[in-house]
Design an enzyme around this catalytic site. Structure first.
Site, PDB file in Angstrom:
ATOM      1  N   ALA A  13      40.495 -21.601  47.180  1.00  0.00           N
ATOM      2  CA  ALA A  13      40.027 -21.966  45.971  1.00  0.00           C
ATOM      3  C   ALA A  13      38.732 -21.092  45.697  1.00  0.00           C
ATOM      4  O   ALA A  13      37.978 -21.223  44.797  1.00  0.00           O
ATOM      5  CB  ALA A  13      39.800 -23.214  45.744  1.00  0.00           C
ATOM      6  N   SER A 141      54.113 -12.286  45.402  1.00  0.00           N
ATOM      7  CA  SER A 141      53.444 -11.006  44.978  1.00  0.00           C
ATOM      8  C   SER A 141      54.711  -9.955  44.545  1.00  0.00           C
ATOM      9  O   SER A 141      55.765 -10.217  45.292  1.00  0.00           O
ATOM     10  CB  SER A 141      52.696 -10.325  46.236  1.00  0.00           C
ATOM     11  OG  SER A 141      52.258  -8.940  45.926  1.00  0.00           O
ATOM     12  N   TYR A 154      52.671  -7.127  54.821  1.00  0.00           N
ATOM     13  CA  TYR A 154      52.179  -7.948  53.603  1.00  0.00           C
ATOM     14  C   TYR A 154      53.208  -8.090  52.841  1.00  0.00           C
ATOM     15  O   TYR A 154      53.669  -9.425  52.190  1.00  0.00           O
ATOM     16  CB  TYR A 154      51.003  -7.196  52.954  1.00  0.00           C
ATOM     17  CG  TYR A 154      50.738  -7.757  51.674  1.00  0.00           C
ATOM     18  CD1 TYR A 154      50.188  -9.103  51.723  1.00  0.00           C
ATOM     19  CD2 TYR A 154      50.968  -7.104  50.488  1.00  0.00           C
ATOM     20  CE1 TYR A 154      49.724  -9.921  50.481  1.00  0.00           C
ATOM     21  CE2 TYR A 154      50.593  -8.020  49.319  1.00  0.00           C
ATOM     22  CZ  TYR A 154      50.092  -9.141  49.240  1.00  0.00           C
ATOM     23  OH  TYR A 154      49.728  -9.647  48.332  1.00  0.00           O
ATOM     24  N   PRO A 184      52.193 -11.856  41.410  1.00  0.00           N
ATOM     25  CA  PRO A 184      51.445 -10.916  40.554  1.00  0.00           C
ATOM     26  C   PRO A 184      51.634  -9.581  41.197  1.00  0.00           C
ATOM     27  O   PRO A 184      51.872  -9.182  42.394  1.00  0.00           O
ATOM     28  CB  PRO A 184      50.052 -11.610  40.752  1.00  0.00           C
ATOM     29  CG  PRO A 184      50.250 -12.762  41.524  1.00  0.00           C
ATOM     30  CD  PRO A 184      51.552 -12.779  42.213  1.00  0.00           C
ATOM     31  N   GLY A 185      51.334  -8.464  40.318  1.00  0.00           N
ATOM     32  CA  GLY A 185      50.958  -7.154  40.910  1.00  0.00           C
ATOM     33  C   GLY A 185      49.421  -7.083  40.820  1.00  0.00           C
ATOM     34  O   GLY A 185      48.871  -8.048  41.428  1.00  0.00           O
ATOM     35  N   VAL A 187      45.762  -7.200  40.945  1.00  0.00           N
ATOM     36  CA  VAL A 187      44.606  -8.155  40.359  1.00  0.00           C
ATOM     37  C   VAL A 187      43.355  -7.634  40.738  1.00  0.00           C
ATOM     38  O   VAL A 187      43.147  -7.469  41.905  1.00  0.00           O
ATOM     39  CB  VAL A 187      44.807  -9.510  40.710  1.00  0.00           C
ATOM     40  CG1 VAL A 187      43.848 -10.253  40.211  1.00  0.00           C
ATOM     41  CG2 VAL A 187      46.311  -9.857  40.405  1.00  0.00           C
ATOM     42  N   GLU A 191      38.436 -10.151  45.460  1.00  0.00           N
ATOM     43  CA  GLU A 191      38.251  -9.702  47.022  1.00  0.00           C
ATOM     44  C   GLU A 191      39.615  -9.131  47.426  1.00  0.00           C
ATOM     45  O   GLU A 191      39.364  -8.586  48.590  1.00  0.00           O
ATOM     46  CB  GLU A 191      37.826 -10.837  47.878  1.00  0.00           C
ATOM     47  CG  GLU A 191      36.444 -11.274  47.451  1.00  0.00           C
ATOM     48  CD  GLU A 191      35.785 -12.499  48.344  1.00  0.00           C
ATOM     49  OE1 GLU A 191      36.924 -13.078  48.963  1.00  0.00           O
ATOM     50  OE2 GLU A 191      34.938 -12.441  48.584  1.00  0.00           O
TER      51      GLU A 191
END
Ligand code: 8X3
Length: 256
Positions: A13, A141, A154, A184-185, A187, A191
């Site tokens: 978070a 992902s 990954y 998600p792709g 972003v 970081e």
């Protein structure tokens, strides 16, 4: 808030998607348990969210099974019944081809993305089933769906997240507990890339040059949408890419 969910726990978070999810859910009236390793960052976030949302901080390394168990067992009474678990903590480390990869990177990704997510789920899921109320949102992902060069372990850890989500859906049949995997792709504005390139800001920034990636808030909106569907609707998989991104297709190597 449209349903009976009141308390959400968000891992990772302190930054990026996790931080955006915490902000979104605070705006929607959730009580929040915010989990990350960096206490100061969590404290800064709490200052932003309170008094709108009541927050509890858990500083915890999710790779440490006993530590996770102790931390969750020690949650104050008011924060113990977790209705929404957002398994967001995770990382990519390195972009080398598998044959040149650094072992520590692989170990860290497997430990965080697979073990860490499993630790938290194992600690929280029984309570959800007991109360017959809950929603687990895993942040996967597109790397878990489409292989790309240098994505090796990954991508494999994110395929684990997707398939684990499918397994949970199967096991949870007959309960009211829901499960979503959001994949998600690219972003930006977080970081992710800096971590992947081990702090090399130039390489990290180059990934987003001349294009418009997703931002963490876009994924937070997806999380909020999934959990706000009517109780009989379970969004199991959601694949989200920036308009400028697409899978690369198959490659061939020709004889010289
Ligand atoms: C990361 C997705 O497309 O940046 O989870 O590799 S991508």
């Amino acid at each position: 808030m449209q349903n009976e969910y009141r308390t959400a726990l968000v891992t990772g978070a302190s930054s990026g998607i996790g931080r955006a999810v915490a902000k979104q859910l605070a705006n929607e009236g959730f009580k929040l348990v915010l989990v990350a390793r960096r206490t100061e960052r969590l404290q800064a976030l709490v200052e932003e969210l309170e008094p709108k949302a009541s927050c509890h901080i858990l500083t915890c390394d999710l790779r440490d099974t006993d530590g996770v168990r102790r931390a969750f067992d020690g949650l104050p009474k008011d924060f113990r019944a977790i209705d929404v678990l957002v398994n967001n903590a995770g990382l990519a480390a390195g972009t080398e081809p598998a044959q040149k990869a650094v072992w520590d990177d692989w170990e860290e990704m497997i430990a965080t993305n697979c073990m860490g997510l499993s630790n938290v789920t194992h600690a929280i899921l029984p309570g959800m089933v007991e109360r017959n109320c809950g929603h687990i949102v895993n942040i996967g992902s597109v790397a878990g769906i489409y292989a790309y060069r240098g994505g090796n372990v990954y991508g494999a850890t994110k395929a684990f997240v997707e398939h684990f989500s499918r397994g949970l859906k199967t096991d949870l049949l007959g309960t009211a507990v829901r499960i979503s995997n959001i994949a998600p792709g690219m972003v930006g504005d977080c970081e992710f890339s800096l971590v992947r390139y081990r702090g090399d800001a130039e390489k990290a920034e180059a990934v987003y040059t001349d294009l418009e990636p997703l931002d963490p808030a876009a994924i937070a909106e997806c999380v909020a949408w999934c959990i706000s569907r009517p109780a009989h609707v379970n969004i199991l998989n959601m694949e989200v890419m920036a308009t400028c991104q697409a899978p690369g297709g198959l490659a061939v190597s020709r004889n010289e």
